[in-house]
Scaffold this active site. Sequence first.
Site, PDB file in Angstrom:
ATOM      1  CG  HIS A   1      11.788 -21.775  15.083  1.00  9.88           C
ATOM      2  ND1 HIS A   1      11.149 -21.859  13.873  1.00  9.88           N
ATOM      3  CD2 HIS A   1      11.906 -20.446  15.344  1.00  9.88           C
ATOM      4  CE1 HIS A   1      10.889 -20.632  13.426  1.00  9.88           C
ATOM      5  NE2 HIS A   1      11.336 -19.763  14.307  1.00  9.88           N
TER       6      HIS A   1
ATOM      7  NE  ARG B   1      -3.661   0.229   2.398  1.00  9.45           N
ATOM      8  CZ  ARG B   1      -4.504   0.558   3.369  1.00  9.45           C
ATOM      9  NH1 ARG B   1      -4.585  -0.173   4.441  1.00  9.45           N
ATOM     10  NH2 ARG B   1      -5.253   1.632   3.259  1.00  9.45           N
TER      11      ARG B   1
ATOM     12  CE  LYS C   1       7.454 -18.166  14.502  1.00 12.38           C
ATOM     13  NZ  LYS C   1       8.123 -16.911  14.891  1.00 12.38           N
TER      14      LYS C   1
HETATM   15  C1  BG6 Z   1      11.735 -16.165  14.361  1.00 15.44           C
HETATM   16  C2  BG6 Z   1      11.304 -15.542  15.655  1.00 15.44           C
HETATM   17  O1  BG6 Z   1      10.811 -17.141  13.964  1.00 15.44           O
HETATM   18  O2  BG6 Z   1      13.005 -16.767  14.522  1.00 15.44           O
HETATM   19  C3  BG6 Z   1      12.333 -14.526  16.134  1.00 15.44           C
HETATM   20  O3  BG6 Z   1      10.048 -14.895  15.475  1.00 15.44           O
HETATM   21  C4  BG6 Z   1      13.689 -15.151  16.190  1.00 15.44           C
HETATM   22  O4  BG6 Z   1      11.980 -14.000  17.390  1.00 15.44           O
HETATM   23  C5  BG6 Z   1      14.024 -15.847  14.882  1.00 15.44           C
HETATM   24  O5  BG6 Z   1      14.638 -14.125  16.452  1.00 15.44           O
HETATM   25  C6  BG6 Z   1      15.307 -16.615  15.004  1.00 15.44           C
HETATM   26  O6  BG6 Z   1      15.661 -17.082  13.747  1.00 15.44           O
HETATM   27  P1  BG6 Z   1      17.187 -17.346  13.408  1.00 15.44           P
HETATM   28  O7  BG6 Z   1      17.140 -17.922  12.040  1.00 15.44           O
HETATM   29  O8  BG6 Z   1      17.891 -16.034  13.508  1.00 15.44           O
HETATM   30  O9  BG6 Z   1      17.659 -18.307  14.446  1.00 15.44           O
END
Ligand code: BG6
Length: 542
Positions: free
Chosen positions: A284, A86, A191
């Site tokens: 995760h 937008r 997510k």
């Molecule tokens: C995301 C979370 O899914 O994963 C974040 O919302 C987090 O809070 C991030 O920092 C971590 O991802 P990575 O790949 O940096 O370990």
Amino acid sequence: MCSGFRDIAAEKEQKGKAMAQRDGLQVTAKELPEIPLPSIKVRDPLTLVIFGATGDLSLRKLIPALFVMFRQGLMPDKFAVIGMGRRGYDDESYRAWMADTIREFSRVEADSNTVTDFCSHLHYHDGDITTEQTSIALRDRLRDMTLFPSNHLFYLSIKPEYFECVTEHLSNAGLIKGPYGDEWSRVVIEKPFGRDLKSGTELNRHVLAHMHESQVYRIDHYLGKETVQNILSFRLANAIFEPVFNNKFVDHVQITAAETVGMESGRGAYYDATGALRDMVQNHLLQLLCLVAMEPPADLTAEAIHNEKVKVLHSVTPFTPESAGNATVRAQYVEGNVNGETVPGYRSEDRVNPDSQTESFVAARLSVENWRWAGVPFYLRTGKRMAKRVTEIAVQFKVPPLQLFNTVECVGDVCDLTRSKPNILAFRIQPEEAISLSFSAKRPGLQVQVENVDMDFSYAETWHKDLPEAYERLLLDVMRGDSTLFTRSDEVESAWRIVDSILNGWVESSPPVCEYSAGSWGPKEADSLFKDCDASAWRRPA
Ligand code: BG6
């Protein structure tokens, strides 16, 4: 061949020759490629529509990932990307902005010819995504099939509250084709997929009212990380480890995702409404647990892998108010020092409620009550503003039944006698991707003493190769219709079932929100999760 081993590559080669001969082709062994791997280039022409194209994820991850794929010749010959937003851009100004973005965030060389070439595939579509008119206008634009190939990939990188209305509008506008036609429609959903079991289930129901499960790609970017994919390969491509991955040999498993970041870039508002449990554990960490605990799948199809993961999640004992009180620890960071810099406490962060009770750290002890893992605790912990950025899975084996040797532990030059040390197999997911196995070896010298040493395998040292970004892998897979590294509806719901039991337990038993200093390894209360275990504690990965 002396064992029951089947050389599948050789069988395939034989089969290929037989088929070629049947088809009247002249094949000699020489003409066959040495490693007959199929190309992974995307074949289907497609149009990718990014909802939330001006957001952070799109700028930092999606567009740079698409650029890398383009540069590596993985994108189909014909493709278009439409950024929905937008901000009033047009194709030209959006391309100019994306060219800058690529130069800033690409992990590969962004020479101007390739950037210009890539950007010529980009388009911008302005509109309010919450209205039906926007989907109708999009549909009208997509009718120009010379510009926009009619396989459609919709990427929802938007606030979760818009997932339902956007999927509904796309469907009402006739943009979601049936799952079995020649042309396809797929929808990628970022997510968080729901806030709890109820909302996650409702979202599934809503989305699946408009499309088939095979068209939904729920993203968990951890599954796209190279070392996460290696967990299954490591377990199942080596015959020596799998036989000891069970409760006869494993003492416990620790899964850590520690971050040094806090609430930068205005993240506080989202995070304070979410917390570490929903933000990291539901997706995760539970996915990592699945990969380390699942049974070998019958084959490597998405279906077979998802089935095994769901079985693991079903085997996790839900928490009661009592176990949520004594087998989990939640905490917030207070002011401390991270990488030599003083940083504020969680409640003083930008856009965080000063009275917030949201956890920036959570640790939990889970039981996977199945034949393989009954009695083996799985310890999960994650937090912001911790001592180091590190994600790892450590499988700690039982100590030998007898301590025959003097075991020595040295810190610097000072060595002390200690108890036998367990073997630990650690999968380092980030920052330096590695696998290490620690074991005891005799110290050189005339005395018979053993000391723990490590056998390390480092991706960087072995392969000297830049690893692909998670989003490159995941975008490639969704374009090729492979949902293995995405989460299925029942997987998401099973994960929510576990997290819900903790959330409900917290409401009922109100365990304290503990404190830890920013830059530390978390609250001291988290150590209490090990209280019934012998000689175990949280690791402090170096
Ligand atoms: C995301 C979370 O899914 O994963 C974040 O919302 C987090 O809070 C991030 O920092 C971590 O991802 P990575 O790949 O940096 O370990």
